[in-house]
Design a protein around this motif. Sequence first.
Motif, PDB file in Angstrom:
ATOM      1  N   ASP A   1       0.794  -1.231   0.000  1.00  0.00           N
ATOM      2  CA  ASP A   1       0.000   0.000   0.000  1.00  0.00           C
ATOM      3  C   ASP A   1       0.827   1.282   0.000  1.00  0.00           C
ATOM      4  OD1 ASP A   1      -2.543  -1.444   0.283  1.00  0.00           O
ATOM      5  OD2 ASP A   1      -1.762  -1.900   2.273  1.00  0.00           O
ATOM      6  N   TRP A   2       2.125   1.177   0.120  1.00  0.00           N
ATOM      7  CA  TRP A   2       2.973   2.360   0.141  1.00  0.00           C
ATOM      8  C   TRP A   2       3.832   2.402  -1.126  1.00  0.00           C
ATOM      9  CZ3 TRP A   2       2.596   6.138   3.761  1.00  0.00           C
ATOM     10  CH2 TRP A   2       1.869   5.831   4.919  1.00  0.00           C
ATOM     11  N   THR A   3       4.002   3.592  -1.663  1.00  0.00           N
ATOM     12  CA  THR A   3       4.952   3.814  -2.746  1.00  0.00           C
ATOM     13  C   THR A   3       6.237   4.311  -2.109  1.00  0.00           C
ATOM     14  OG1 THR A   3       3.180   4.393  -4.273  1.00  0.00           O
ATOM     15  CG2 THR A   3       5.413   5.093  -4.860  1.00  0.00           C
ATOM     16  N   LEU A   4       7.278   3.502  -2.217  1.00  0.00           N
ATOM     17  CA  LEU A   4       8.491   3.779  -1.452  1.00  0.00           C
ATOM     18  C   LEU A   4       9.496   4.587  -2.258  1.00  0.00           C
ATOM     19  CD1 LEU A   4       9.029   0.274   0.205  1.00  0.00           C
ATOM     20  CD2 LEU A   4       7.851   2.264   1.135  1.00  0.00           C
ATOM     21  N   ALA A   5      10.128   5.535  -1.570  1.00  0.00           N
ATOM     22  CA  ALA A   5      11.220   6.273  -2.183  1.00  0.00           C
ATOM     23  C   ALA A   5      12.449   5.375  -2.268  1.00  0.00           C
ATOM     24  CB  ALA A   5      11.536   7.510  -1.358  1.00  0.00           C
ATOM     25  N   SER A   6      13.396   5.807  -3.049  1.00  0.00           N
ATOM     26  CA  SER A   6      14.640   5.065  -3.192  1.00  0.00           C
ATOM     27  C   SER A   6      15.280   4.828  -1.831  1.00  0.00           C
ATOM     28  CB  SER A   6      15.596   5.861  -4.081  1.00  0.00           C
ATOM     29  OG  SER A   6      16.870   5.253  -4.084  1.00  0.00           O
ATOM     30  N   GLY A   7      15.649   3.596  -1.570  1.00  0.00           N
ATOM     31  CA  GLY A   7      16.315   3.274  -0.316  1.00  0.00           C
ATOM     32  C   GLY A   7      15.375   2.984   0.829  1.00  0.00           C
ATOM     33  N   SER A   8      14.064   3.030   0.577  1.00  0.00           N
ATOM     34  CA  SER A   8      13.102   2.852   1.658  1.00  0.00           C
ATOM     35  C   SER A   8      12.648   1.402   1.746  1.00  0.00           C
ATOM     36  CB  SER A   8      11.878   3.749   1.441  1.00  0.00           C
ATOM     37  OG  SER A   8      12.280   5.095   1.388  1.00  0.00           O
TER      38      SER A   8
END
Lengths: 580, 121
Positions: free
Chosen positions: A239-246
């Motif tokens: 459900d989350w769109t993750l940033a780079s490195g997340s």
Amino acid sequence: MGVTTTNNKPFNPRGNDQSPKGYNRASLFSGKALDFDGVNDQITFGTISDLTFGTGDFTAVLDWQIDSVSTYSWAIAKNPSTDFGIGINNTGGLLRLWIGGTLSLGTENILGSDWKKIAVVRESGVVSAYINGVAISLTETAMAGSIDSGDLFVGSWVSNADFWNGLLNNIRIFNTALTAEQVADLYNNPEKVVPTGLESNLKLWLPMMEGAGTTAYNGAPDALGSELVTNGTFDTDSDWTLASGSTIGGGSLNIVSAPYNANTRQTISLTSGKTYIVNINATATGSSNDNTFQLGFGDSAGNPSSATQHEFAPGTSTKSLFITASATDATIVFRSRDAGTSDLSVHSVSVKEITGVGTINGATWTHGIGAPVAQTAVINWNKVSDGTNEVLIPQGLTAGRDLLGNLFENVRKQGALNLDENSRASVHENASIDISDCSLEAWVCLLPSSSSGWKTIFSKVSQANLQIYLDGNDKLGHYNSTSAGGVLYNTAFNENEWNHFICVEDGSDVRTYVNGVLQSTKTISLQMDSDGDFSIGSKPDILADEIAAQIAQPRIYNRALTAEEVQRSYDSNKNIYTNS
Amino acid sequence: MRGNLYISIPAGDKANSLPASITRYDWVENTYNEEGEVESSNTVHPSWEAYGEKYAPQYGAPVSVTVGKAEYIVYELTASWKDSEVSALLALGKGKAEPKYTVYTAEEARAFIAANQAQEI
């Protein structure tokens, strides 16, 4: 011998003692209210669907104080054609009701600058009205018209007219008809929000005691919407769109060495103009407060709108924020602001809509209002940020939890005064408290404050006569102008911790016990035999040296307690206040 | 917040700006680039209408009244005597009959509004 007044809250100096010998009543000057100028001040709400009663029963209860009336003034109004308004006529000082298309007037003059509790009840199409718990006559009681959808206004009519000049607070609307006994019960017990058993019938509660900011919050049970964030506890990687490195794992969202302006986000259902409460617990690292992470509502790509951005300071923090969505907002987003050097670990995040949020236009906050204004201070309030100010928010009534989800039943059980540095309780001068040998007792939980001055717990007549206080280092002390005792206990009272103390005067010395243990003996006098008011929370003669604290079980004994009695009193309540 | 005076503005003049010497109600509007940095700034010296919208939370709603056939809008604000802001407001009404650009106290404003608003229910 106790003294009884008509509109003050009982104060039992023997607390839970099963054999009270008598009690005084204290006037509680702890309320807040909004001051309307009678020219252009008002609170505007949108349409609150819960207030669409059709031809059904309802009850409106509110507290008002009038400075002046021009022709007539409305305290509360809704939809001019098919709804309701409660106000007052200048001519004759008559209560003025507009309900479902019918006008009715009271038949007695109720002008005057004193506080009044107004209640209007419609049951089976018949309306009755009460002033301070007592029914008054109306020119028209058959008011069965429909109450339909419409915007709500406080402090004016619905068309920017007939403004209120005076104070208003504690507005409650129920979707049921209260009985005369229930109306009187609310008047006689101003700390009571809802008659027993009617919690789910409360459809609007505007305490108007936030004390700061330009928003009036609705504390009714239905005010808080459902959870909008999916997997806000980060139990699963979805459900989350993750940033780079997340990454998501271990119950946390971990954003590590994120690039500048990396947006980790989730699309949620937001409506422009509506206000949401965002609760978050997170740990941030970074070089400064302004360069770590931002939390906000953002567009579909996660770019947060400037109006909703809130900075994360380095460290672990729990934030509760009120954020109003803008037209482009569609996501809850965490944005890194310090390329490659900031980490953020989000442990939980929650977003819920609050309904019945009012925008204050011009009305100003006033503090230290006396009885019979609702003494909601006996119930703990929560201080949160509305983005600009630290404000108190009303608690919801559902399952004993406030708008932040915190339990408050334990605080209710404790029944403490919640004094906010603008409050005091005042026991009027009477012979029962004019005593020489005596003991003064209380449980005190110091609350965070920016004050570095003295903070009054007890005072009688004036500071020059008696002041028991916490000093600038939060140590318990005694003052009078001739033989000040100074520090009575050389350890600071910590914030958010309960401490019990008793000062015992036996005619020659004052012995001070803290948490059951004798801490000092001073050759001083408490001078309780001087005639004058006894004050809790500030000086008695002026509102000064106020304390931010919860004070519970304040007791005055007309003799010197023994060490054994002190210990017994401490032991009898320590489980309530310290859980030890 | 409570202002120290009220002024009635002819409704047809609500698009006019506040006196140039009253700058305390000006605000800055920024535009941002994709990096979230300020790209440009513009100081807004508001019209009466814009002032009324932006400062209603602090000072209250603009109130419309009708005197004869003319409509006026009453605004509340704080203006300094020391810095000649009050003089600038008074100058707007110089040579004009009340209520054109008339400055009121709160009590006077209440009476003016009550006398010139249509009777509600």
